[in-house]
Motif scaffolding. Sequence first.
Motif, short mmCIF file in Angstrom:
data_model
loop_
_atom_site.label_atom_id
_atom_site.label_comp_id
_atom_site.label_asym_id
_atom_site.label_seq_id
_atom_site.Cartn_x
_atom_site.Cartn_y
_atom_site.Cartn_z
N LYS A 39 1.02 -1.15 -0.09
CA LYS A 39 -0.06 0.22 0.04
C LYS A 39 1.01 1.19 -0.06
O LYS A 39 0.51 2.32 -0.64
CB LYS A 39 -0.91 0.02 1.28
CG LYS A 39 -2.05 -0.83 1.03
CD LYS A 39 -3.12 -0.96 2.15
CE LYS A 39 -4.11 -1.87 1.88
NZ LYS A 39 -4.94 -2.16 3.16
N PHE A 40 2.13 1.14 0.80
CA PHE A 40 2.91 2.18 0.94
C PHE A 40 3.50 2.62 -0.90
O PHE A 40 3.62 3.74 -1.04
CB PHE A 40 4.20 1.87 1.82
CG PHE A 40 4.93 3.24 1.97
CD1 PHE A 40 4.72 4.11 2.88
CD2 PHE A 40 6.41 3.13 1.48
CE1 PHE A 40 5.46 5.26 3.03
CE2 PHE A 40 7.06 3.92 1.87
CZ PHE A 40 6.93 5.08 2.49
N THR A 41 3.63 1.55 -1.57
CA THR A 41 3.99 1.63 -2.87
C THR A 41 3.12 2.29 -3.80
O THR A 41 3.49 2.95 -4.83
CB THR A 41 4.60 0.53 -3.44
OG1 THR A 41 3.67 -0.29 -3.66
CG2 THR A 41 5.78 -0.13 -2.56
N GLU A 42 2.01 2.27 -3.58
CA GLU A 42 0.88 2.81 -4.27
C GLU A 42 0.88 4.51 -4.32
O GLU A 42 0.14 4.97 -5.06
CB GLU A 42 -0.49 2.10 -3.80
CG GLU A 42 -0.46 0.85 -4.13
CD GLU A 42 -2.00 0.29 -3.52
OE1 GLU A 42 -2.68 0.97 -2.83
OE2 GLU A 42 -2.19 -1.08 -3.57
N PHE A 43 1.74 5.00 -3.40
CA PHE A 43 1.67 6.55 -3.52
C PHE A 43 2.61 6.95 -4.72
O PHE A 43 2.72 8.30 -4.85
CB PHE A 43 2.08 7.04 -2.07
CG PHE A 43 1.37 6.84 -1.04
CD1 PHE A 43 0.27 7.80 -0.89
CD2 PHE A 43 1.60 5.90 -0.08
CE1 PHE A 43 -0.63 7.51 0.08
CE2 PHE A 43 0.53 5.85 0.74
CZ PHE A 43 -0.72 6.51 0.87
N THR A 44 3.28 6.11 -5.36
CA THR A 44 3.87 6.61 -6.64
C THR A 44 3.49 5.88 -7.85
O THR A 44 3.11 4.67 -7.77
CB THR A 44 5.59 6.32 -6.30
OG1 THR A 44 6.24 6.86 -7.42
CG2 THR A 44 5.88 4.85 -6.06
N THR A 45 3.64 6.71 -8.78
CA THR A 45 3.36 6.07 -10.22
C THR A 45 4.53 5.61 -10.93
O THR A 45 4.38 5.15 -12.00
CB THR A 45 2.47 7.17 -11.05
OG1 THR A 45 3.25 8.35 -11.00
CG2 THR A 45 1.19 7.53 -10.39
#
Length: 121
Positions: A39-45
């Motif tokens: 979920k933390f990685t979903e903050f970057t595209t």
Amino acid sequence: MQSLRLLVATAVLAVAVAQPDRLSAWDPTARDKTEECVKFTEFTTDANAKCPMFDLCCKQPDPLNGDKCKEVVKKCETNDDGELEFTCKYSNCTEMITTTTTTTTQSPRQINGASGKNSCR
């Protein structure tokens, strides 16, 4: 009555044998932060930033906070389909202790003879 008890005991045993993972899933010395870190990685595209962000999340728990883990399995790699696969699991950790907090409230008290009701007229 005896046969009913035997039937119930047999049914419970059958369920326990059929679902061993559900009964043994809790391990107080292990932590799985994979979902949290994904979920933390979903903050970057930016696809190139996903693994560094995952690594940032999947670091050792803070030993000053009392959580000491001796083994970490951390993985962020591309599978054969070109998709990222993530794993962030700690093992051999300080045993997690579950606690229960109970909150109770006291009944209202009278202060200087006031009852708490509106006494102004």
